[in-house]
Design a protein around this motif. Structure first.
Motif, PDB file in Angstrom:
ATOM      1  N   THR B 205      51.766  45.825  46.502  1.00 31.52           N
ATOM      2  CA  THR B 205      51.902  44.535  45.830  1.00 31.52           C
ATOM      3  C   THR B 205      51.054  43.511  46.561  1.00 31.52           C
ATOM      4  O   THR B 205      51.023  43.471  47.785  1.00 31.52           O
ATOM      5  CB  THR B 205      53.381  44.110  45.785  1.00 31.52           C
ATOM      6  OG1 THR B 205      54.094  45.078  45.035  1.00 31.52           O
ATOM      7  CG2 THR B 205      53.547  42.743  45.134  1.00 31.52           C
ATOM      8  N   ARG B 206      50.322  42.719  45.778  1.00 33.33           N
ATOM      9  CA  ARG B 206      49.372  41.791  46.376  1.00 33.33           C
ATOM     10  C   ARG B 206      49.280  40.510  45.563  1.00 33.33           C
ATOM     11  O   ARG B 206      49.491  40.507  44.352  1.00 33.33           O
ATOM     12  CB  ARG B 206      47.993  42.434  46.421  1.00 33.33           C
ATOM     13  CG  ARG B 206      47.431  42.782  45.041  1.00 33.33           C
ATOM     14  CD  ARG B 206      46.087  43.437  45.178  1.00 33.33           C
ATOM     15  NE  ARG B 206      45.217  42.575  45.948  1.00 33.33           N
ATOM     16  CZ  ARG B 206      44.382  41.684  45.432  1.00 33.33           C
ATOM     17  NH1 ARG B 206      44.266  41.568  44.122  1.00 33.33           N
ATOM     18  NH2 ARG B 206      43.656  40.916  46.189  1.00 33.33           N
ATOM     19  N   PRO B 207      48.961  39.416  46.239  1.00 32.92           N
ATOM     20  CA  PRO B 207      48.763  38.176  45.503  1.00 32.92           C
ATOM     21  C   PRO B 207      47.386  38.145  44.840  1.00 32.92           C
ATOM     22  O   PRO B 207      46.418  38.662  45.397  1.00 32.92           O
ATOM     23  CB  PRO B 207      48.845  37.098  46.596  1.00 32.92           C
ATOM     24  CG  PRO B 207      48.660  37.799  47.897  1.00 32.92           C
ATOM     25  CD  PRO B 207      48.838  39.264  47.695  1.00 32.92           C
ATOM     26  N   MET B 214      51.508  37.760  41.297  1.00 34.99           N
ATOM     27  CA  MET B 214      51.584  38.944  42.144  1.00 34.99           C
ATOM     28  C   MET B 214      51.321  40.144  41.242  1.00 34.99           C
ATOM     29  O   MET B 214      51.754  40.162  40.086  1.00 34.99           O
ATOM     30  CB  MET B 214      52.980  39.097  42.761  1.00 34.99           C
ATOM     31  CG  MET B 214      53.434  37.932  43.603  1.00 34.99           C
ATOM     32  SD  MET B 214      52.423  37.669  45.066  1.00 34.99           S
ATOM     33  CE  MET B 214      52.885  39.074  46.077  1.00 34.99           C
ATOM     34  N   ALA B 215      50.617  41.137  41.785  1.00 38.67           N
ATOM     35  CA  ALA B 215      50.368  42.334  40.990  1.00 38.67           C
ATOM     36  C   ALA B 215      50.745  43.544  41.826  1.00 38.67           C
ATOM     37  O   ALA B 215      50.459  43.595  43.029  1.00 38.67           O
ATOM     38  CB  ALA B 215      48.905  42.407  40.580  1.00 38.67           C
TER      39      ALA B 215
END
Ligand SMILES: Cc1cc2nc3c(=O)[nH]c(=O)nc-3n(C[C@H](O)[C@H](O)[C@H](O)COP(=O)(O)OP(=O)(O)OC[C@H]3O[C@@H](n4cnc5c(N)ncnc54)[C@H](O)[C@@H]3O)c2cc1C
Ligand SMILES: Nc1ncnc2c1ncn2[C@@H]1O[C@H](COP(=O)(O)O)[C@@H](O)[C@H]1O
Lengths: 262, 400
Positions: B205-207, B214-215
């Motif tokens: 998960t990353r911004p 967030m994805a």
């Protein structure tokens, strides 16, 4: 010197906002702009051209409307614009984008220097620059904050690191990605805008690029977005007003309680 | 391959229409219709339709899927600079250990350097079951091509199913080259990692969009599943002197791996407080500090607290402090334990670089400043008074 700048069209960043009710991206009134880091890349290419002569080509992969981004670059002074666009490219992740762009750049003939932005502000990945360099098998330096010297055969740059910088020399052709510190992008002149309006943007499709069907678009992309969501918004805590001494005392004890001071 | 709407499940509620940033979905006869000419497969609609579960993105499993079965174990890249192991690498060992345990697999560390034998051996005590150490004079300093070349051969040899590296200037420079070479799926700058144990999938998960979205990214078929991970988000591994493991040393003779770039000079920025990405405490100033001399107050407070000085773009553009201190979308992304914003309005772009800080304190004369919306503690007041008063109180409290 044949310089190619890779630019991406991104949503106008200041407007990227989330509808608090539906929790989704607000797209009304969001205009598309050239990725801010790519403007530094265009500017640096123009400066190098001013120094040693040559041509500046801009290339973008994206939907048909990305043409606008290319015209903005032409308005700044770039010579030619190329749009890599095809249904078959939809769903590309950074791997497939790097592959497709590298094929696109190959189709432009002799290239001495490729400049990318540090990262695109929509995805924030910073992976396409190094990916393109690898696929073209040319030397590469990221985070360039200064081009110290450039000749017909070599380039010397400064790479920004967390704790300082490094001076690096490499042969051309090569690829650099640039950070904001490198320059101050120029505004397009009226004359530039007029020229850009009329200029022809050349279209490149999957067939033009001779791209392997297995390596492009959704199929060529190893990664896949499982879900995207709006992070829980940080809500503000206590907001103090009044006597400075009181507020300072409260702040000091709060910080001491955090146990963060070594 | 493609995106599909299950017409039985779709009730035409148009949640997906609103979620779509590409304007690719329309409701026709009470059912969602997706224009695949516009769709970029971002999955925002899949998420919006969670309740009805009517939209699905599917992908063919090609040759890569068959290959995937040959990959197992968790690999981590150990970054060293000047012979010192970077803090993020201990975090990768800690996180990697957790993932490996969840999968019942091994943790394999790869380290590149010169004369680092004891440091390499010590990685076992920090959780590695196996350490692969490439030792040679060319590996002392970071070199893009040599590092990418050797880490790619590490991946070809060991075939890890997951591979992690710190999202540092070094990691984010050469790991994408490795991913390009080995056809791995790379997720950048993750702030959270999870495992789907049944499918043996890494969920990163990353911004994105400067932290506004967030994805969660997966890599279903290609191996390894790669991720760079943001510094100071994961817990570092704790040393255990009793741990046992294997150390494999590969000697790399000078000039045997291709490298076309030539590092002429390595310059450390003189100001010791510059490295804001490493700092646990950041005292940051903006236009509200009013003039360059007033940044001295921030330096003093930072010094007492043992922190670093950050700045808004407005302060940097005014020439009050160098760009290396800039926090935000076009500057550095930081996540210290404590961020004190002084005279900073809290623009979206500034927040993009600091909103994941553990604790935020804001000092601003304007009670309606946006920064207060994300501050854990807000001080409505004049920074030019508050900051020196804070320094003074801390000096007393800490006997400095
Ligand atoms: C593409 C793009 C990228 C950008 N990237 C970044 C980035 O990376 N980082 C970044 O920071 N900005 C970035 N910006 C700029 C950003 O939009 C803001 O302009 C900038 O952050 C404002 O800086 P500031 O808060 O210091 O100044 P201002 O917005 O002018 O705020 C000053 C604040 O100080 C307060 N103040 C005044 N006097 C005092 C006092 N005596 N005591 C206490 N408070 C006082 C005021 O109330 C005000 O809230 C970017 C903009 C764009 C368009
Ligand atoms: N679709 C694209 N078309 C052209 N250039 C791109 C594209 N995507 C990324 N780039 C280039 O690669 C850089 C890094 O992008 P990213 O890896 O997406 O963060 C950008 O600053 C651009 O220079």
């Amino acid at each position: 010197m044949n310089i190619v700048v890779c630019i991406k069209q991104v949503p106008g960043t200041t407007q990227v906002q989330i509808n608090p009710e539906t929790g989704t991206l607000v797209r009304d009134g969001v205009d598309a702009v050239v990725n801010p880091f790519d403007e530094y890349a265009i500017e640096e290419a123009l400066r190098i051209k001013d120094r040693v002569g040559g041509t500046v080509k801009v290339i973008s992969m994206g939907p048909p409307q990305a043409e606008t981004a290319l015209r903005s670059a032409l308005a700044m002074g770039a010579d030619e614009g190329y749009l890599v666009s095809d249904r078959a490219f939809a769903g590309s992740d950074t791997w497939a984008t790097s592959y497709t762009l590298s094929r696109g750049i190959k189709s432009l003939g002799k290239v001495d220097l490729i400049i990318c932005g540090k990262q695109a502000v929509d995805g924030d990945t910073a992976q396409v620059g190094p990916g393109v360099a690898e696929m073209l098998d040319i030397p590469f330096v990221a985070w360039v904050r200064k081009v110290e010297e450039i000749s017909g055969s070599n380039i010397r740059v400064e790479r920004l690191m967390e704790d300082g910088y490094e001076v690096i020399d490499m042969p051309l052709p090569s690829l650099i990605t640039v950070v904001k510190e490198i320059n101050e992008p120029r505004m397009a002149s009226l004359k530039g805008k007029m020229r850009a309006k009329k200029a022809e943007i050349k279209q490149l499709t999957a067939a033009d690029l001779n791209a392997e069907a297995d390596n492009i678009g959704l199929k060529g992309s190893p990664t896949q977005v499982l879900r995207s969501f709006v992070p829980p918004k940080k809500s503000g805590g206590e907001k103090m007003t009044g006597d400075v001494a009181d507020m300072v005392e409260k702040t000091v004890s709060t910080i001491l309680d955090l146990n963060v001071i070594k | 391959m493609g995106i599909k709407v299950d017409l039985e499940k779709c009730i035409g509620c148009s949640l997906c229409v609103r979620a779509c940033a590409q304007d690719a979905i329309k409701i026709v006869d009470k059912k969602a219709v997706i224009d695949t000419d516009k769709c970029n497969y971002c999955a925002a609609c899949v998420e919006a339709c969670k309740k009805f579960n009517a939209i699905e993105i599917e992908k063919e499993a090609g040759a890569a899927a068959a290959e995937a079965a040959n990959y197992s174990h968790v690999g981590v890249f150990i970054e060293q600079r000047g012979g010192e192991i970077h803090g993020v690498s201990y975090e990768m060992l800690g996180e990697g250990r957790k993932l490996a345990d969840a999968l019942g697999e091994q943790l394999i560390a790869v380290v590149l350097g010169h004369n680092l034998n004891s440091k390499a051996e010590e990685l076992v005590k920090f959780g590695a079951d196996k350490v692969v150490y490439y030792d040679g004079p060319d590996l002392e300093n970071f070199r893009d091509e040599i590092y990418a070349g050797l880490v790619s051969s590490f991946i070809d040899d060991q075939k890890p199913s997951i591979f992690l590296a710190g999202a540092t200037a070094v990691g984010r420079s050469f790991i994408p080259k490795v991913a390009a070479k080995v056809y791995g799926g790379l997720t950048a700058d993750c702030t959270k990692l999870e495992i789907d144990v049944d499918k043996k999938l890494l969920l990163g998960t990353r911004p994105a969009f400067g932290g506004n979205l967030m994805a969660t990214i997966i890599c279903p078929h290609h191996r390894p599943q790669m991720a760079t991970v943001r510094h100071k988000v994961m817990k570092p591994a704790v040393k255990d002197d009793h741990r046992q493991g294997e150390v494999i040393v590969h000697k790399v003779a000078e000039g045997t791996v291709q490298e076309r770039t030539n590092v002429i000079d390595i310059v450390k920025e003189v100001e010791s407080t510059v490295n804001i990405t490493e700092a646990d405490i950041i005292v940051a100033g903006g236009r509200g500090m009013q003039k360059p001399e007033n940044f001295e107050m921030l330096r003093e407070l930072a010094e007492v607290l043992g922190g670093a000085v950050g700045a808004s773009r407005a302060a940097v553009d005014s020439g009050w402090i160098p760009y290396s201190h800039q926090v935000g979308q076009t500057g550095k992304t930081v996540c210290p334990k404590l961020y004190i914003a002084c005279g900073i309005s809290g623009s979206v772009q500034h927040q993009a670089g600091m909103q994941s800080s553990d604790y935020i304190i804001a000092v601003n004369t304007d009670p309606d400043a946006d920064i207060f919306q994300i501050a854990n503690l807000g001080i409505v007041g004049n920074a030019l008074e508050v900051v020196p008063a804070l320094t003074e109180s801390f000096r007393k409290a800490l006997n400095k």
